[in-house]
Design an enzyme around this catalytic site. Structure first.
Site, PDB file in Angstrom:
ATOM      1  N   ASP A 276      13.052  38.732  21.101  1.00  0.00           N
ATOM      2  CA  ASP A 276      14.064  39.539  21.774  1.00  0.00           C
ATOM      3  C   ASP A 276      13.438  40.586  22.676  1.00  0.00           C
ATOM      4  O   ASP A 276      12.266  40.971  22.504  1.00  0.00           O
ATOM      5  CB  ASP A 276      14.970  40.221  20.737  1.00  0.00           C
ATOM      6  N   ILE A 277      14.252  41.082  23.603  1.00  0.00           N
ATOM      7  CA  ILE A 277      13.774  42.078  24.557  1.00  0.00           C
ATOM      8  C   ILE A 277      13.397  43.377  23.873  1.00  0.00           C
ATOM      9  O   ILE A 277      12.500  44.104  24.329  1.00  0.00           O
ATOM     10  CB  ILE A 277      14.857  42.322  25.647  1.00  0.00           C
TER      11      ILE A 277
END
Length: 399
Positions: A276-277
């Site tokens: 994920d970012i």
């Protein structure tokens, strides 16, 4: 010649007098010179009978076109007549209607007739009932596409399994690579070359690849990246930066035996697994279809290890639920290994990687993730790789 002869000749008017009199060149000569020239008279012979005289055509002088002559300075428009013997027209006291004009035309004569007044444009009469549909042709509706019936193949189903599927299941390459090698003629089945896409073989047949395929596979690279927070692992949305932009020569950690980094190595380099970012840690990017299938295939059993920092209070029995007993999107999750390291840190080991899986699992037990770091994939660890740096996968490493 004697002097008396010079005196007897008529004298020409001086040039000064001609300059003073503008009409001198058209005036008839006066004086003894004019009287000295006798007029010639034509007489008929009385002995010739006029009836027997040959008829000759009589030529009449063409009428001389009278041209307008501008009066010289000093001659009034109201003078009754021009001097006798001039080639001009007599001016009358009343000007002719043709001479009346507002302004002379540019570059032309002032005697041109005045142009007729422009008439106002006639507007066409509007129809009694006006509408857009009346002036615009109606659109013909396109016929709906005819649904084609499904193709029904007659006869028994084809025997065998697709060659590309067999090669992928055996871990030789990805199905995409297999189709490419088959098309190039680099695949052999039971010793015979196969170059037709879609070929089916016996699942137990012997499959081999040529030296060219092995050399092409050896050129494929796999890199390990310590992804920072704020970068996306896959295809980015507008306003986000993909992690592959960090694969540069400046960010490389060189090791002994590594190939020289070339720009072509970025071609077809894709992440194998999501991160994920808001997460950081180990991210694998590879050109090798075998590595991608092993990490993200449907039957992948490779473990991923995470360190998670959380906030909040876990519900009673929450740790047991995290290990086994949760489901996401209506599907039960695979068993996980989760343990609590301290009050605000958990340790996760998973064999699957759904979107934001760890964060959603923690929310189900009353916790909120404030930090997540992946430290291992299979047997490959992040180690001392700094954030934003990357290195090649070594030959002695395997997932």
């Amino acid at each position: 010649m004697s002097g008396s002869d010079r005196d007897s000749r008529p004298k020409r008017p001086s040039s000064d007098a001609a300059a003073d009199d503008p009409w001198a060149k058209w005036r008839k000569p006066d004086g003894p010179a004019a009287e000295a020239e006798p007029k010639k008279e034509f007489r008929r012979d009385p002995t010739v009978n006029p009836e027997k005289r040959p008829k000759t055509k009589s030529f009449e002088a063409a009428p001389v076109r009278a041209e307008r002559v501008e009066a010289p300075v000093g001659v009034s428009e109201e003078s009754p007549a021009l001097p006798e013997g001039t080639l001009g027209v007599r001016r009358s006291a009343t000007p002719s209607p043709r001479a009346i004009n507002k302004k002379p035309l540019r570059g032309g004569s002032s005697l041109r007739k005045p142009s007729a007044p422009k008439s106002a444009p006639v507007e066409p009469a509007a129809p009694t009932e006006w509408s857009v549909k009346a002036d615009r042709p109606e659109r013909v509706a396109k016929p709906a596409p005819v649904a084609r019936p499904p193709v029904v193949r007659e006869g028994p189903p084809p025997e065998g399994v697709r060659l590309s599927k067999v090669m992928s299941e055996r871990g030789m390459c990805s199905r995409r690579e297999a189709d490419l090698w088959i098309e190039r003629g680099w695949v052999f089945v039971d010793g015979e070359r196969v170059s037709e896409l879609g070929s089916r073989i016996d699942p137990n047949a012997e499959v081999a690849i040529s030296k060219e395929a092995k050399f092409d596979q050896a050129k494929q690279v796999t890199v390990l990246l310590n992804k920072p927070v704020g970068y996306v692992s896959g295809q980015p949305e507008p306003g986000f930066t993909p992690a592959i932009t960090l694969i540069t020569l400046e960010n490389q950690v060189k090791q002994s035996g590594d190939p020289e980094f070339k720009p072509w190595m970025l071609r077809s380099l894709a992440p194998s697994g999501r991160l994920d970012i808001d997460s950081t840690g180990l991210l694998v990017l590879t050109q090798d279809g075998r590595v991608a299938k092993k990490l993200i295939g449907d039957d992948s059993q490779v473990e991923k290890e995470y360190l998670v920092r959380v906030a909040g209070e876990m519900i009673k029995g929450g740790l047991d639920l995290l290990n086994h007993g949760l489901e996401l999107d209506g599907q039960a999750l695979k068993p996980a290994r989760v343990k609590q390291l301290n009050e605000d840190q958990l340790h996760f080991i998973l064999k699957e990687g759904k979107k934001r899986q760890i964060r959603r699992m923690c929310e189900l037990v009353g916790l909120r993730v404030i930090g997540l770091k992946r430290v291992r994939i299979g047997r490959v660890k992040l180690g001392e790789l700094e954030v934003g740096q990357w290195r090649f996968l070594r030959a002695d490493e395997a997932f």
